[in-house]
Structure formats: C-alpha cells, structure tokens
Design a protein around this motif. Structure first.
Motif, PDB file in Angstrom:
ATOM      1  N   LYS A   1      51.654 -11.141  39.165  1.00 46.35           N
ATOM      2  CA  LYS A   1      50.899 -10.636  38.626  1.00 46.35           C
ATOM      3  C   LYS A   1      50.217  -9.540  37.591  1.00 46.35           C
ATOM      4  CE  LYS A   1      48.807 -11.410  43.423  1.00 46.35           C
ATOM      5  NZ  LYS A   1      48.274 -10.447  44.583  1.00 46.35           N
ATOM      6  N   PRO A   2      49.805  -9.140  36.938  1.00 47.09           N
ATOM      7  CA  PRO A   2      49.053  -8.825  35.452  1.00 47.09           C
ATOM      8  C   PRO A   2      49.452  -7.696  36.992  1.00 47.09           C
ATOM      9  CG  PRO A   2      47.260 -10.235  35.235  1.00 47.09           C
ATOM     10  CD  PRO A   2      48.644 -10.786  35.949  1.00 47.09           C
ATOM     11  N   GLU A   3      49.193  -7.514  37.485  1.00 41.41           N
ATOM     12  CA  GLU A   3      49.087  -5.102  38.171  1.00 41.41           C
ATOM     13  C   GLU A   3      50.634  -5.657  38.205  1.00 41.41           C
ATOM     14  OE1 GLU A   3      45.439  -7.358  39.166  1.00 41.41           O
ATOM     15  OE2 GLU A   3      47.123  -8.035  38.987  1.00 41.41           O
ATOM     16  N   ASP A   4      51.837  -5.968  38.641  1.00 42.16           N
ATOM     17  CA  ASP A   4      52.928  -5.784  38.547  1.00 42.16           C
ATOM     18  C   ASP A   4      53.772  -5.772  37.778  1.00 42.16           C
ATOM     19  OD1 ASP A   4      52.884  -6.673  40.946  1.00 42.16           O
ATOM     20  OD2 ASP A   4      52.973  -9.114  40.945  1.00 42.16           O
TER      21      ASP A   4
ATOM     22  N   THR B   1      45.786  -3.135  28.036  1.00 40.99           N
ATOM     23  CA  THR B   1      46.576  -3.821  27.389  1.00 40.99           C
ATOM     24  C   THR B   1      47.455  -5.104  27.598  1.00 40.99           C
ATOM     25  OG1 THR B   1      47.196  -1.292  26.769  1.00 40.99           O
ATOM     26  CG2 THR B   1      49.388  -3.386  26.075  1.00 40.99           C
ATOM     27  N   LEU B   2      47.636  -5.112  28.125  1.00 44.34           N
ATOM     28  CA  LEU B   2      48.074  -6.507  28.436  1.00 44.34           C
ATOM     29  C   LEU B   2      46.967  -7.673  28.295  1.00 44.34           C
ATOM     30  CD1 LEU B   2      50.310  -6.347  31.573  1.00 44.34           C
ATOM     31  CD2 LEU B   2      51.012  -6.402  29.675  1.00 44.34           C
ATOM     32  N   ALA B   3      45.093  -7.333  28.776  1.00 41.92           N
ATOM     33  CA  ALA B   3      44.400  -8.371  28.457  1.00 41.92           C
ATOM     34  C   ALA B   3      44.139  -8.579  27.460  1.00 41.92           C
ATOM     35  CB  ALA B   3      43.655  -7.856  29.555  1.00 41.92           C
ATOM     36  N   GLN B   4      44.107  -7.619  26.218  1.00 43.53           N
ATOM     37  CA  GLN B   4      44.094  -7.366  24.843  1.00 43.53           C
ATOM     38  C   GLN B   4      45.125  -8.208  24.209  1.00 43.53           C
ATOM     39  OE1 GLN B   4      43.918  -3.568  24.096  1.00 43.53           O
ATOM     40  NE2 GLN B   4      42.194  -3.182  24.638  1.00 43.53           N
ATOM     41  N   TRP B   5      46.542  -8.081  24.860  1.00 40.86           N
ATOM     42  CA  TRP B   5      47.599  -8.634  24.255  1.00 40.86           C
ATOM     43  C   TRP B   5      47.472 -10.832  24.459  1.00 40.86           C
ATOM     44  CZ3 TRP B   5      52.729  -5.995  24.998  1.00 40.86           C
ATOM     45  CH2 TRP B   5      52.661  -4.926  24.861  1.00 40.86           C
ATOM     46  N   ARG B   6      46.966 -10.538  25.873  1.00 44.54           N
ATOM     47  CA  ARG B   6      46.518 -12.417  25.878  1.00 44.54           C
ATOM     48  C   ARG B   6      45.171 -12.361  25.141  1.00 44.54           C
ATOM     49  NH1 ARG B   6      46.709 -10.423  31.106  1.00 44.54           N
ATOM     50  NH2 ARG B   6      44.368 -10.412  32.085  1.00 44.54           N
ATOM     51  N   SER B   7      44.581 -12.054  25.093  1.00 44.84           N
ATOM     52  CA  SER B   7      43.414 -12.373  24.442  1.00 44.84           C
ATOM     53  C   SER B   7      44.120 -12.373  22.425  1.00 44.84           C
ATOM     54  CB  SER B   7      42.434 -11.319  24.322  1.00 44.84           C
ATOM     55  OG  SER B   7      42.081 -10.240  23.336  1.00 44.84           O
TER      56      SER B   7
ATOM     57  N   ARG C   1      49.384 -12.041  22.024  1.00 49.58           N
ATOM     58  CA  ARG C   1      50.552 -11.773  21.308  1.00 49.58           C
ATOM     59  C   ARG C   1      50.773 -10.589  22.713  1.00 49.58           C
ATOM     60  NH1 ARG C   1      48.356  -5.839  19.401  1.00 49.58           N
ATOM     61  NH2 ARG C   1      50.501  -4.771  19.464  1.00 49.58           N
ATOM     62  N   GLY C   2      52.277 -10.231  22.665  1.00 50.31           N
ATOM     63  CA  GLY C   2      52.864  -9.808  23.592  1.00 50.31           C
ATOM     64  C   GLY C   2      53.791  -9.977  24.519  1.00 50.31           C
ATOM     65  N   ILE C   3      53.500 -10.242  25.731  1.00 48.77           N
ATOM     66  CA  ILE C   3      54.996 -11.215  27.308  1.00 48.77           C
ATOM     67  C   ILE C   3      54.214 -12.366  27.124  1.00 48.77           C
ATOM     68  CG2 ILE C   3      55.619 -11.138  29.271  1.00 48.77           C
ATOM     69  CD1 ILE C   3      55.723  -7.746  29.064  1.00 48.77           C
ATOM     70  N   PRO C   4      54.596 -13.812  26.804  1.00 53.44           N
ATOM     71  CA  PRO C   4      54.259 -14.499  27.592  1.00 53.44           C
ATOM     72  C   PRO C   4      53.205 -15.415  28.761  1.00 53.44           C
ATOM     73  CG  PRO C   4      56.128 -15.337  25.880  1.00 53.44           C
ATOM     74  CD  PRO C   4      55.641 -14.192  26.207  1.00 53.44           C
ATOM     75  N   PHE C   5      52.306 -15.503  28.813  1.00 54.40           N
ATOM     76  CA  PHE C   5      51.641 -15.576  30.018  1.00 54.40           C
ATOM     77  C   PHE C   5      51.650 -17.044  30.634  1.00 54.40           C
ATOM     78  CE2 PHE C   5      48.562 -14.872  26.551  1.00 54.40           C
ATOM     79  CZ  PHE C   5      47.611 -15.888  27.205  1.00 54.40           C
ATOM     80  N   VAL C   6      51.611 -17.116  31.698  1.00 49.29           N
ATOM     81  CA  VAL C   6      51.246 -18.699  32.330  1.00 49.29           C
ATOM     82  C   VAL C   6      49.029 -18.728  32.654  1.00 49.29           C
ATOM     83  CG1 VAL C   6      51.256 -20.900  34.150  1.00 49.29           C
ATOM     84  CG2 VAL C   6      52.866 -18.901  33.347  1.00 49.29           C
ATOM     85  N   LYS C   7      48.517 -19.410  32.514  1.00 54.22           N
ATOM     86  CA  LYS C   7      47.018 -19.097  32.404  1.00 54.22           C
ATOM     87  C   LYS C   7      46.671 -20.860  33.651  1.00 54.22           C
ATOM     88  CE  LYS C   7      42.365 -19.071  30.531  1.00 54.22           C
ATOM     89  NZ  LYS C   7      41.883 -19.290  29.718  1.00 54.22           N
ATOM     90  N   ILE C   8      47.427 -19.713  34.864  1.00 51.86           N
ATOM     91  CA  ILE C   8      46.543 -20.692  36.282  1.00 51.86           C
ATOM     92  C   ILE C   8      45.463 -21.470  35.795  1.00 51.86           C
ATOM     93  CG2 ILE C   8      47.094 -21.396  38.864  1.00 51.86           C
ATOM     94  CD1 ILE C   8      49.129 -19.233  37.911  1.00 51.86           C
TER      95      ILE C   8
ATOM     96  N   ASN D   1      40.121 -17.814  35.477  1.00 57.82           N
ATOM     97  CA  ASN D   1      40.582 -16.508  35.987  1.00 57.82           C
ATOM     98  C   ASN D   1      41.918 -15.649  36.561  1.00 57.82           C
ATOM     99  OD1 ASN D   1      38.139 -15.228  34.661  1.00 57.82           O
ATOM    100  ND2 ASN D   1      36.552 -16.292  36.613  1.00 57.82           N
ATOM    101  N   CYS D   2      42.629 -16.477  36.603  1.00 55.29           N
ATOM    102  CA  CYS D   2      44.576 -16.463  37.347  1.00 55.29           C
ATOM    103  C   CYS D   2      45.081 -16.513  36.042  1.00 55.29           C
ATOM    104  CB  CYS D   2      44.396 -17.537  38.056  1.00 55.29           C
ATOM    105  SG  CYS D   2      45.610 -17.236  38.752  1.00 55.29           S
ATOM    106  N   VAL D   3      45.777 -15.383  35.856  1.00 55.37           N
ATOM    107  CA  VAL D   3      46.838 -15.300  34.528  1.00 55.37           C
ATOM    108  C   VAL D   3      48.212 -14.840  35.498  1.00 55.37           C
ATOM    109  CG1 VAL D   3      47.641 -14.293  32.534  1.00 55.37           C
ATOM    110  CG2 VAL D   3      45.508 -15.056  32.658  1.00 55.37           C
TER     111      VAL D   3
END
Length: 98
Positions: free
Chosen positions: A35-38, A49-55, A58-65, A68-70
C-alpha cells in the motif's frame, strides 16, 4: 478438491499478497504488493509525495488496481532503491586519520 487456488485482486484488492501459490510465494508472480502507506513508511516519503509522483508519472512504478486502489510491487520498490545507492570510496589505510 486437492487443487491449490491462487487468489487475485478480484478476491480482495487489499490482500492480494496472500497466495495459495505452490511454493508459498506471495502475490502475483511472487511479487508482494504494498500500500502507499507501506511505501511511505519504508522510504520516509509522505503519502502526498507518492500521490504527486503518481499523478506526474514519475518516481516509483505503481499498479492501478481500481479507480481508488493503488499498490506498489515490492520488486519495483527494491529496484528504485537500488538505483539510488551512491557508491563511496573506502579510504586507504595511509589516508585514514586515527
């Protein structure tokens, strides 16, 4: 009936790292989802910061499930951290100060 079943995010998006996969590996293809909190706790970055990077993609690659679930794959976080290791030179014994 004796068959092992792998749970997917469709079963429960928040618990996708749980698996009945043979060998006991977590998640999809053995990749734990965080989770982003982890990730914020592990990196000492804020969730904002993680939310800004996702938008900004940039930053750490993420999975958009879902909308509202990343989640972040553990392997992507590890790779992101590896890329940020700054090599240092060890001082030779003659240059060390006691």
């Amino acid at each position: 009936r004796g068959e092992q079943r792998v749970r997917t995010f469709r079963d429960n998006p928040a618990r996708v790292q749980e698996s009945d996969h043979p060998g006991g590996r977590p998640g999809m293809d053995g990749r734990k989802l965080l989770k982003p909190e982890d990730v914020a706790e592990l990196t000492e970055l804020s969730t904002e910061t993680l939310a800004q990077w996702r938008s900004q993609r940039r930053g750490i690659p993420f999975v958009k499930i879902a909308r509202n679930c990343v989640r972040y794959r553990q392997c992507d976080l590890d790779e992101w951290i590896e890329k940020r290791i700054v090599p240092v030179q060890e001082l030779s014994p003659a240059r060390r100060r006691n």
